[in-house]
Design a protein around this motif. Structure first.
Motif, PDB file in Angstrom:
ATOM      1  N   ILE B 235       0.847  -1.196   0.000  1.00  0.00           N
ATOM      2  CA  ILE B 235       0.000   0.000   0.000  1.00  0.00           C
ATOM      3  C   ILE B 235       0.883   1.246   0.000  1.00  0.00           C
ATOM      4  O   ILE B 235       0.646   2.214  -0.721  1.00  0.00           O
ATOM      5  N   LEU B 236       1.944   1.194   0.810  1.00  0.00           N
ATOM      6  CA  LEU B 236       2.875   2.312   0.858  1.00  0.00           C
ATOM      7  C   LEU B 236       3.452   2.577  -0.519  1.00  0.00           C
ATOM      8  O   LEU B 236       3.567   3.711  -0.968  1.00  0.00           O
ATOM      9  N   ASN B 237       3.839   1.502  -1.171  1.00  0.00           N
ATOM     10  CA  ASN B 237       4.422   1.632  -2.500  1.00  0.00           C
ATOM     11  C   ASN B 237       3.443   2.298  -3.472  1.00  0.00           C
ATOM     12  O   ASN B 237       3.798   3.223  -4.197  1.00  0.00           O
ATOM     13  N   GLU B 238       2.223   1.801  -3.450  1.00  0.00           N
ATOM     14  CA  GLU B 238       1.226   2.370  -4.351  1.00  0.00           C
ATOM     15  C   GLU B 238       0.964   3.832  -4.020  1.00  0.00           C
ATOM     16  O   GLU B 238       0.686   4.625  -4.902  1.00  0.00           O
ATOM     17  N   GLY B 239       1.052   4.177  -2.772  1.00  0.00           N
ATOM     18  CA  GLY B 239       0.709   5.541  -2.375  1.00  0.00           C
ATOM     19  C   GLY B 239       1.810   6.546  -2.627  1.00  0.00           C
ATOM     20  O   GLY B 239       1.605   7.754  -2.533  1.00  0.00           O
ATOM     21  N   ARG B 240       2.981   6.044  -2.940  1.00  0.00           N
ATOM     22  CA  ARG B 240       4.130   6.929  -3.150  1.00  0.00           C
ATOM     23  C   ARG B 240       3.852   8.033  -4.150  1.00  0.00           C
ATOM     24  O   ARG B 240       4.159   9.195  -3.928  1.00  0.00           O
ATOM     25  N   ALA B 241       3.274   7.632  -5.258  1.00  0.00           N
ATOM     26  CA  ALA B 241       3.062   8.609  -6.329  1.00  0.00           C
ATOM     27  C   ALA B 241       2.092   9.708  -5.916  1.00  0.00           C
ATOM     28  O   ALA B 241       2.055  10.778  -6.519  1.00  0.00           O
ATOM     29  N   TYR B 242       1.282   9.437  -4.904  1.00  0.00           N
ATOM     30  CA  TYR B 242       0.215  10.378  -4.554  1.00  0.00           C
ATOM     31  C   TYR B 242       0.467  11.089  -3.242  1.00  0.00           C
ATOM     32  O   TYR B 242      -0.433  11.679  -2.659  1.00  0.00           O
ATOM     33  N   ILE B 243       1.706  11.019  -2.795  1.00  0.00           N
ATOM     34  CA  ILE B 243       2.006  11.604  -1.480  1.00  0.00           C
ATOM     35  C   ILE B 243       1.557  13.059  -1.390  1.00  0.00           C
ATOM     36  O   ILE B 243       1.053  13.493  -0.354  1.00  0.00           O
ATOM     37  N   MET B 244       1.745  13.830  -2.417  1.00  0.00           N
ATOM     38  CA  MET B 244       1.454  15.262  -2.305  1.00  0.00           C
ATOM     39  C   MET B 244      -0.029  15.520  -2.158  1.00  0.00           C
ATOM     40  O   MET B 244      -0.422  16.366  -1.385  1.00  0.00           O
ATOM     41  N   ASN B 245      -0.854  14.798  -2.907  1.00  0.00           N
ATOM     42  CA  ASN B 245      -2.275  15.118  -2.810  1.00  0.00           C
ATOM     43  C   ASN B 245      -3.120  14.090  -2.069  1.00  0.00           C
ATOM     44  O   ASN B 245      -4.273  14.340  -1.773  1.00  0.00           O
ATOM     45  N   ALA B 246      -2.565  12.939  -1.785  1.00  0.00           N
ATOM     46  CA  ALA B 246      -3.349  11.951  -1.027  1.00  0.00           C
ATOM     47  C   ALA B 246      -2.456  11.299   0.010  1.00  0.00           C
ATOM     48  O   ALA B 246      -2.088  10.136  -0.084  1.00  0.00           O
TER      49      ALA B 246
END
Lengths: 339, 280, 337
Positions: B235-246
């Motif tokens: 989940i962390l990996n998937e969320g990496r790209a969206y750190i700024m807005n999500a």
């Protein structure tokens, strides 16, 4: 003789979470000049803690709660850390049982001796010269070479001698020796005992000798105090103690020793176990193990009473103890192995 | 004969607040891993194109991710997998490593020398690198994470147990057992083992955390758990790209990992106290 | 004390016989030493010891640190395998026995250890410690185990009440008693007591000494009593062997050895032990020097550099271990008297 040290009603307790361990529970004695004073007792008797209290070396959670320790008129208990350091290792020195753990393994012997010269204005040459003299004094051969060595290069007996040298570097007036020979072989113990006796005479020093070994006391001390459960139960000169003890514990201790000097009546062990210092018996702490115990012994702790000049005993049943005969067989003189 | 210490009612180690917190965390984690379906209401892998990247709300406690999946459900369902990795990847090395350490320490000689050389060589490499190498050889997937950790993970246990064995080998009660004519097996299992196992047991607490993190790291790198299976690292990996807005996609799995890790550490501390006082 | 006359020299009377036993421990010898062709060094803990222990006697083994008494004891009990020589138990050569054969005969000889704080497994209760001994060797019927544990504990001066407690809850003296109960569980013929009272307080020492004495009489045990304390040895043993740097320098009846020593080292030992008489402080002769290292032993007689009677031959030739009178053996070129 003058009094060098006066200990009055010393109480050192260890305050733990659930209990208070009364290691030293009201101890008083005097040390005169040029005498060897013995403190004898088993483990837990409080003898070591008494010695450490004199030099304020009691480790937390131990604390000196009460009492005075008067050295040359000043009370050591009330001194601040600076003042204590001025006395410790300078005017009153101490040597311990285990030289390997008392000597610093990373310092050369000479540097450990130099520490005693900290407050003096000696030049380096003078310090080296004095160190060599000290090693010679304690009987270490080739002292010029040996001051450059480390503790692990010395054997057991030599280490003890080195520790004595360090303790004597500042020419103290009082040397406290805490079980100095207990960890040594018998033949080395003999050498060290001789050495301490000779040094004491040579340097006009007083000595407090702490041990559990009555024979060492007999050979080295002028006066002696017997400790049990944190209090002194008997105090007198050595010859009197060994010829006519008056406290049941002193007597029982002598009777329980399998030493060659006791005429073979068979070992008489002291029944029971040493007391729990956190939960002392009521009254006289020795009563559960005492053959003479009476009702009053269970209720009231006896006071230290001077029954004769210089002979103090702490017991309710002195009428019963007047028959005690010590370890010296009359006629006095011929003992043990023939010369 | 008088005996001094009385048996205490509740041992001191069990009443320490840190230990109690640790126990509570672990119990909660275990409950979550057993009954995720009662806690999370959404299907963790169901895609919902209408609810992409929603921030946390009463409906989606931890928000949603880029596939519209409820992050809360995904994090809750991950607990089971991560806990499994932590525990099962630890147990096998613990047992194997302890046995090896016990035997080589006790018998010494050539076996001991060989073992120490193997350990020295393997321990020169960082743990994670070795795991990556092994997984590269074996292939991706959870099963291979287990195997990789098992191959490498026994080393510290062997070292710990062997160290203790060397100390206790010469204890007088071991000599007494030999003099009493006990077989080597009995001496090793009945007399040595209980006395040398403490550091290894304490280490398992940290090891669980380590294994969990390794599993998460591998998933983070794409080498472990494969999508769409939920796992904290994944989940962390998937969320990496969206750190700024999500931020919620990376924050909550990370939080759960941290808390679980702390729980096991506190448990380990409590274990140390327990083992130190047992029988004394 | 036992009245058994130890001078009956028929082999049948000896429980243990040690013949020319040596035990050398090799020092670390690495590759660089091999290349440099350095000679191998050994700690020569025991050197060519010959000794017989007769049934029913209490034989003392006395000496200072490094004399090898503990190592000798451990060779007898086969905790070590001797480097040279033989150990014979009741006529059987057990020097090189291994495995199941050795385990079978072990119950015959049991040991009591010095340190009460490490001689008991801290994680086993008293009951478990003793019942395990009974179970492994099938000493009694399973149903009888609790009774037998009770018997053994009571024989050692303990009560069954303490059986569920762990060693950590006991004092040194009590732990030694547990150790004694454990040793007795296998009904041994000989007990080797390695400094059993050295770590105890004086008032407790006497209790344990009396206990051992009592048990020996009651159960007909043979005891090898090791100590550095001359007073204890003198009290409890029938015969005594004095050891120095791995060899026996003198052996004989305890009373004789201490009252009229033949070896200068024995004399030095007895003189060095402090007397309980404060009026007798004449020191006479104090032995000089320290015990040499067992790695680099002196040539000739190992005691020569500390001996006041040393002559030239002592520096080069090792004295033989010879019988000087009935039941008296010495290893010296010029035995005293």
């Amino acid at each position: 003789m003058d009094k060098l040290l006066k200990v009055k009603n010393l109480k050192t307790y260890f305050i733990l979470k659930n209990e208070i361990v009364k290691a030293v529970d009201g101890v008083s004695f005097d040390i005169y000049e040029k005498e060897t004073f013995g403190l004898v007792g088993e483990s837990g008797s409080g003898k070591s803690q008494t010695a450490r209290s004199i030099l304020r070396l009691v480790k937390k959670p131990g604390k000196i709660l009460n009492g005075e320790i008067l050295y040359k008129g000043k009370d050591i208990v009330k001194m601040n850390k600076e003042q204590v350091r001025g006395i410790r290792g300078k005017e009153i020195s101490i040597i311990f049982q285990e030289p390997m753990t008392s000597l610093d393994p990373v310092l050369k012997i000479k540097n450990q001796i130099f520490e005693s010269f900290d407050r003096t204005s000696m030049s380096k040459q003078e310090k080296i010269h004095r160190s060599i003299e000290l090693l010679k004094l304690v009987g270490i051969p080739s002292p010029k070479d040996r001051i450059e060595e480390y503790a692990h290069q010395f054997s057991g007996g030599m280490r003890q001698r080195a520790m004595i040298a360090i303790a004597l570097a500042s020419s103290p007036s009082l040397l406290i020796a805490d079980e100095p020979t207990t960890a040594l072989d018998v033949t080395i113990q003999d050498q060290i005992m001789q050495l301490l006796n000779d040094l004491k005479k040579q340097l006009s020093m007083s000595m407090i000798l702490i041990t559990h070994d009555l024979a060492v006391i007999a050979q080295m001390c002028d006066r002696v105090a017997v400790m049990y459960a944190g209090i002194i139960v008997e105090m007198t000169d050595t010859v009197t103690l060994f010829s006519a003890p008056r406290h049941p514990y002193t007597y029982a201790l002598m009777k329980s020793l399998p030493n060659q000097n006791l005429k073979g009546e068979g070992l008489e062990p002291i029944p029971g176990v040493p007391p729990n210092l956190a939960n002392l018996p009521s009254g006289c702490p020795f009563h559960p193990r005492c053959k003479c115990a009476e009702e009053i012994c269970k209720a009231v702790r006896p006071e230290l009473v001077e029954i004769k000049q210089g002979h103090l005993v702490r017991c309710h049943c002195l009428d019963k103890t007047s028959e005690f005969k010590g370890t010296i067989n009359t006629p006095v003189g011929k003992r043990g192995i023939s010369e | 004969m008088t005996v001094y210490n009385k048996r205490k009612e509740i041992p001191i180690w069990a009443t320490r607040p840190s230990f109690i917190i640790g126990i509570i965390i672990i119990i909660l984690a275990v409950l979550i891993s057993f009954f995720p379906q009662y806690i999370a209401h959404y299907d963790p892998i169901k895609i919902n194109a209408h609810s992409l990247l929603l921030s946390p709300s009463s409906d989606h406690l931890f928000g949603t991710d880029n596939y519209g999946r409820d992050v809360f459900s995904r994090v809750i369902w991950s607990t089971r997998i991560d806990l499994q990795i932590g525990v099962f990847a630890t147990i096998v090395p613990f047992v194997i490593g302890s046995i090896i350490g016990l035997i080589t320490g006790y018998y010494g000689g050539i076996i001991d020398n060989i073992l120490m050389r193997i350990i020295d060589i393997l321990m020169a490499f960082p743990f994670t690198i070795l795991i990556i190498v092994i997984i590269t050889i074996l292939g991706k997937g959870i099963r291979n994470i287990y195997i990789a950790i098992w191959i490498v993970g026994w080393l510290p246990y062997a070292k710990l147990v062997r160290g203790e064995v060397l100390v206790f080998k010469n204890a007088e009660y071991i000599q007494a057992a030999t003099v009493a004519g006990f077989s080597n097996a009995r001496i090793l299992l009945r007399h040595m083992l209980p006395n040398v196992i403490s550091p290894a047991v304490v280490f398992t607490a940290s090891d669980v955390v380590l294994c969990m993190l390794t599993g998460a790291s591998m998933s983070f790198l794409g080498l472990g758990v494969q999508p769409p299976t939920p796992e904290w690292g994944a989940i962390l990996n998937e969320g990496r790209a969206y750190i700024m807005n999500a931020w919620w996609i990376t924050f909550f799995p990370g939080l759960f990992m941290a808390i679980t890790g702390i729980g096991f550490s506190l448990l380990g501390d409590g274990l140390t106290d327990f083992l130190r006082t047992k029988g004394k | 004390m036992n009245n058994l006359n130890p001078s009956k020299s028929s082999n049948n009377n000896k429980v243990v016989e040690v013949k020319n036993l040596s035990k050398w421990f090799p020092l670390k010898y690495g590759i660089t030493d091999v290349i440099a062709r350095k000679p191998r060094k050994y700690v020569k803990a025991v050197n060519n010891v010959t000794l017989g222990i007769y049934k029913g006697e209490n034989l003392g083994l006395v000496g200072e640190s490094g004399c090898g008494k503990s190592t000798l004891a451990r060779n007898i009990v086969r905790l070590y395998e001797p480097t040279k020589g033989k150990v014979i138990l009741n006529g059987t050569d057990i020097t090189n026995m291994k495995g199941a054969k050795l385990r079978k005969i072990r119950p015959t000889m049991q040991m009591i250890f010095q340190d009460p704080y490490s001689s008991l497994n801290p994680r086993m209760s008293v009951y478990e410690v003793i019942s395990e001994m009974l179970a492994v060797h099938n000493m009694v019927e399973k149903s009888n185990v609790p009774n037998r544990v009770k018997e053994l504990l009571e024989m050692s001066g303990l009560s069954m009440e303490i059986a569920d407690r762990f060693p950590g809850e006991f004092s040194g003296g009590q732990r030694q008693r547990i150790g004694i109960a454990r040793a007795l569980a296998l009904e041994p013929e000989i007990i080797i007591a390695d400094e059993p009272v050295s770590a105890l307080d004086a008032s407790i020492q006497a209790q344990i000494i009396n206990l051992l004495d009592d048990l020996q009489k009651r159960l007909g045990l043979t005891i090898l009593f090791i100590s550095h304390d001359l007073g204890v040895i003198r009290y409890i043993t029938n015969r005594v062997a004095v050891m120095y740097l791995g060899s026996i320098v003198e052996l004989g009846k305890t009373k004789d050895v201490f009252e009229k020593p033949c070896h200068p080292y024995t004399l030095a030992l007895t003189k060095a032990a402090p007397s309980l008489d404060p009026t007798n402080r004449k020191r006479g002769y104090t032995i000089k020097g320290e015990i040499p290292s067992p790695i680099n032993m002196p040539n000739g007689c190992k005691f020569h550099n500390r001996c006041r009677y040393c002559k030239d031959i002592c520096k080069t030739e090792e004295p033989k271990y010879i019988q000087v009178s009935k039941n008296r053996y010495v290893s010296c070129h010029f035995p005293l008297k």
